[in-house]
Design an enzyme around this catalytic site. Structure first.
Site, PDB file in Angstrom:
ATOM      1  CG  ASP A 154      -5.099 -10.077   3.246  1.00 47.11           C
ATOM      2  OD1 ASP A 154      -4.706 -10.609   2.181  1.00 47.11           O
ATOM      3  OD2 ASP A 154      -4.876  -8.882   3.524  1.00 47.11           O
TER       4      ASP A 154
ATOM      5  CG  HIS B 259      -1.982  -1.059   1.194  1.00 46.72           C
ATOM      6  ND1 HIS B 259      -2.892  -1.199   0.163  1.00 46.72           N
ATOM      7  CD2 HIS B 259      -2.259  -2.068   2.062  1.00 46.72           C
ATOM      8  CE1 HIS B 259      -3.680  -2.239   0.411  1.00 46.72           C
ATOM      9  NE2 HIS B 259      -3.316  -2.791   1.555  1.00 46.72           N
TER      10      HIS B 259
ATOM     11  CG  ASP C  97      -2.937  -8.238   0.651  1.00 47.72           C
ATOM     12  OD1 ASP C  97      -2.240  -8.585   1.619  1.00 47.72           O
ATOM     13  OD2 ASP C  97      -3.981  -7.551   0.766  1.00 47.72           O
TER      14      ASP C  97
END
Ligand code: Q9C
Ligand code: ZN
Length: 342
Positions: free
Chosen positions: A285, A160, A196
């Site tokens: 995740d 990010h 992700d």
């Protein structure tokens, strides 16, 4: 089969707070995550090595000098100005269309250099971010040296983080540093595969106008999930980078059938890009039990992804991104890596 794991203990004092639905809570991106992954990988018989510190010139090839200076000094400045809150955070962000002038004051800079309130800075943050980047680059070097897959147990995660903003628990963009290192060592074209659950907005932005690094990401549709503002299918790169960014957003609740179709599309695109080396941003995740995600991947599914990637054959660097189901985190990473050993 066993592979090389690059890991460092230097992340352990990085324990932050996160804004979550209006409340400040202990961040789910905590030191225990790395402890669980390391334990599972040691149990699986992989061998470990520590990184050397990442070269300052490489950091500066991905991040702005102002941002690096800010990250290195923010906590000291926070303490020096008499702040007593346990973590440094901004509270105001540049309004849309603002001219982009950086404030002088620390609190203003905390807003200027971040994009989300889930991410804060504590005493151990810079050491941890630097060690995570060092892990990524050492893993990259060893993968290239050995012509093998190497795993970097990066914490904090990186995908990010943009050239000059932290957020989404990320400070330095480990995958971007890895890709840049590969180019620096003579690799012609690098592919980044980001799996992700969340869109890797930072990685996308760093390479958006470049054709030497192809960025392909499979993630939940940002219409209903962080990072909210990027990750749509119509973001395809710009200028020379046009056609070198691919987003494959999936609806919340996606199962492995849906997810693996997207993986085939992603790999087809990377193949078309004539990639000489691959960096995998591995977030687990996407696991069915993850508290932050809605996808329904199982532990055997992670092994299946590893097996599929093992067929590609180019030097591969796997870097840890997200994954918050603490009890299953190590097992899922171990399942993914097992087929990639030799
Ligand atoms: N209610 C990574 O996976 N938002 N970052 C969480 C929970 C932040 C995820 C909100 C998600 C950041 C590396
Ligand atoms: Zn994530």
């Amino acid at each position: 089969m066993s592979l090389l794991v690059i890991a460092s203990e230097a992340h352990s004092d990085h324990e932050t707070v996160a804004m979550d639905d209006g409340a400040l809570v202990p961040s789910p991106e905590n030191p225990q995550r790395a402890v669980m992954i390391e334990a599972a990988l040691r149990h699986a018989g992989h061998h470990f090595a520590e990184p050397v510190e990442v070269d300052a010139g490489l950091l500066a090839a991905v991040h702005t000098p102002e941002y690096l200076e800010f990250l290195a000094t923010a906590w000291g400045r926070w303490v020096e100005r008499g702040e007593t809150a346990p973590a440094a955070m901004g509270f105001a962000w540049p309004p849309r269309g603002s001219p982009g002038t950086r404030p002088d004051d620390l609190i203003g800079q905390l807003g200027f250099h971040s994009f989300s309130a889930d991410t804060s800075i504590v005493a151990g943050t810079w050491t941890a971010a630097l060690s995570s980047a060092s892990v990524a680059v050492a893993a990259t070097d060893r993968a290239l040296d050995n012509g093998a897959t190497v795993y970097g147990l990066c914490r904090p995660p990186g995908h990010h983080a943009s050239a000059d903003q932290f957020g989404g628990y990320c400070y330095l963009n480990n995958a971007a540093l890895s890709a840049q290192r590969l180019l620096e060592r003579g690799v012609q074209r690098v592919g980044i595969l980001d799996i992700d659950y969340h869109h890797g907005n930072g990685t996308q932005s760093i390479f958006y106008d470049r054709s030497d690094v192809m960025v392909v990401s499979i993630h939940v549709d940002p219409r209903n999930e962080f990072p909210w503002f990027t990750g749509h299918a119509n973001e395809v790169g710009e200028g020379r980078g046009h056609g070198w960014n691919l987003n494959l957003p999936l609806s919340a609740g996606a199962d492995f059938g849906t997810w693996s179709s997207a993986l085939e599309q992603a790999l087809g695109c990377l193949e078309g890009g004539d990639i000489d080396a691959l960096v995998v941003s591995l977030g687990v995740d996407t696991f069915e039990g993850d508290p932050m995600g809605t996808f329904r991947l199982t532990t055997p599914d992670f092994a299946a992804i590893g097996r599929r990637l093992a067929t590609i054959g180019s030097p591969t660097v796997v870097l840890q991104e997200g994954g918050y189901a603490i009890a299953d985190l190590g097992v899922n990473v171990a399942a993914f890596l097992e087929p990639l050993g030799q």
